[in-house]
Design an enzyme around this catalytic site. Structure first.
Site, PDB file in Angstrom:
ATOM      1  CE1 TYR A 132       7.306  18.330  17.548  1.00 41.85           C
ATOM      2  CE2 TYR A 132       5.838  17.700  15.754  1.00 41.85           C
ATOM      3  CZ  TYR A 132       6.043  18.283  16.998  1.00 41.85           C
ATOM      4  OH  TYR A 132       4.978  18.805  17.696  1.00 41.85           O
ATOM      5  CB  SER A 144      10.355  12.857  19.492  1.00 37.46           C
ATOM      6  OG  SER A 144       9.752  13.995  18.922  1.00 37.46           O
TER       7      SER A 144
END
Length: 267
Positions: free
Chosen positions: A142, A145
């Site tokens: 996470y 990204s």
């Protein structure tokens, strides 16, 4: 004439709060969802869009332009969480996360830019995350990204300045939304060497989200950005310590900062 705003992922969480608040402020707002038929009672229209499918993006953007005649602001909000030991997260889930959080927003930007160039004006706001400023344990994919989207925005905004198009990032901390229920959780495996530390970190993360700030604060911050004549490159919205953690990362030696993170997550 009211500005026309497109909010991806506008059916719940931060996107819904932003859409509702901007509608109340007099903007013409369109939200997106993969299942728009579920949101017929929404305060603003919800059009179908799956950010992982370029054809779906094109159809949604064309629908908004056909209905409204223009597109002034894109709020790239659609995203998905992911947790787990990086060693144990299936490659397909890692790729899916980047498709949604990174490639998806890029494709939405590519799709709205021709209209904004034609208008000689436009604003793109990419919703990233404070987690994108640091590699967090069991949230590494996470963090990666969202961090990648932050960097792409830095470059992209310089490329579109000559067309009178502005671009910025807004990074939220923990907000009380349903992101935890929608994220991919790698299972806590009974025989995993990460069982204890991952399970403990997962509980801590969910507690942070559950006790997070009201998404209305994000909505108000985004409204301010839209009203700004010259938006900054980066904005952070969240608890003081979450924002201050970015400052600490900049000034502390790497290993000292790593130790702070490990102490926080009790690793």
């Amino acid at each position: 004439m009211s500005k026309v705003v497109l909010v991806t992922g506008g059916s719940s969480g931060i996107g819904k709060s932003v859409g509702q608040y901007l509608t109340q402020q007099g903007f013409t707002v369109y939200g997106t969802s993969r299942s728009p038929e579920k949101y017929t009672a929404s305060e603003f229209p919800i059009v179908g869009m799956d950010v992982t499918k370029p054809k779906s993006i094109l159809e949604a953007v064309n629908t908004v332009i056909e209905k409204a005649g223009r597109l002034d602001v894109l709020i790239n909000n659609a995203g998905v969480g992911i947790t787990g030991p990086i060693e144990e997260i299936p490659e397909a889930e890692i790729k899916n996360n980047f498709e949604t959080n990174f490639f998806g927003p890029i494709n939405v930007m590519k799709t709205v830019l021709p209209q904004m160039r034609k208008q000689r004006s436009g604003l793109i706001i990419n919703v990233t995350s404070i987690a994108g400023y640091m590699g967090l344990p069991y949230r590494g994919i996470y963090s990666a990204s969202k961090g990648a989207l932050e960097l792409v925005t830095e470059a992209f905004r310089m490329e579109v300045k000559g067309f009178n198009i502005q671009m910025t990032n807004v990074a939220p901390g923990d907000f009380a939304t349903n992101i935890a229920s929608g994220r991919y959780h790698a299972p806590v495996l009974e025989k995993s060497p990460y069982k204890g530390s991952y399970g403990q970190t997962l509980r801590l993360m969910d507690t942070h989200v559950a006790s997070g700030k009201d998404p209305l604060e994000m909505a108000k911050a985004i409204h301010k950005i839209i009203k700004s004549p010259n938006p900054k490159v980066h904005y952070k919205v969240g608890e003081f310590m979450q924002k201050f953690s970015i400052v600490l990362k900049r000034i502390l030696p790497d290993k000292v900062y790593e130790k702070l993170l490990m102490n926080h997550y009790k690793l």
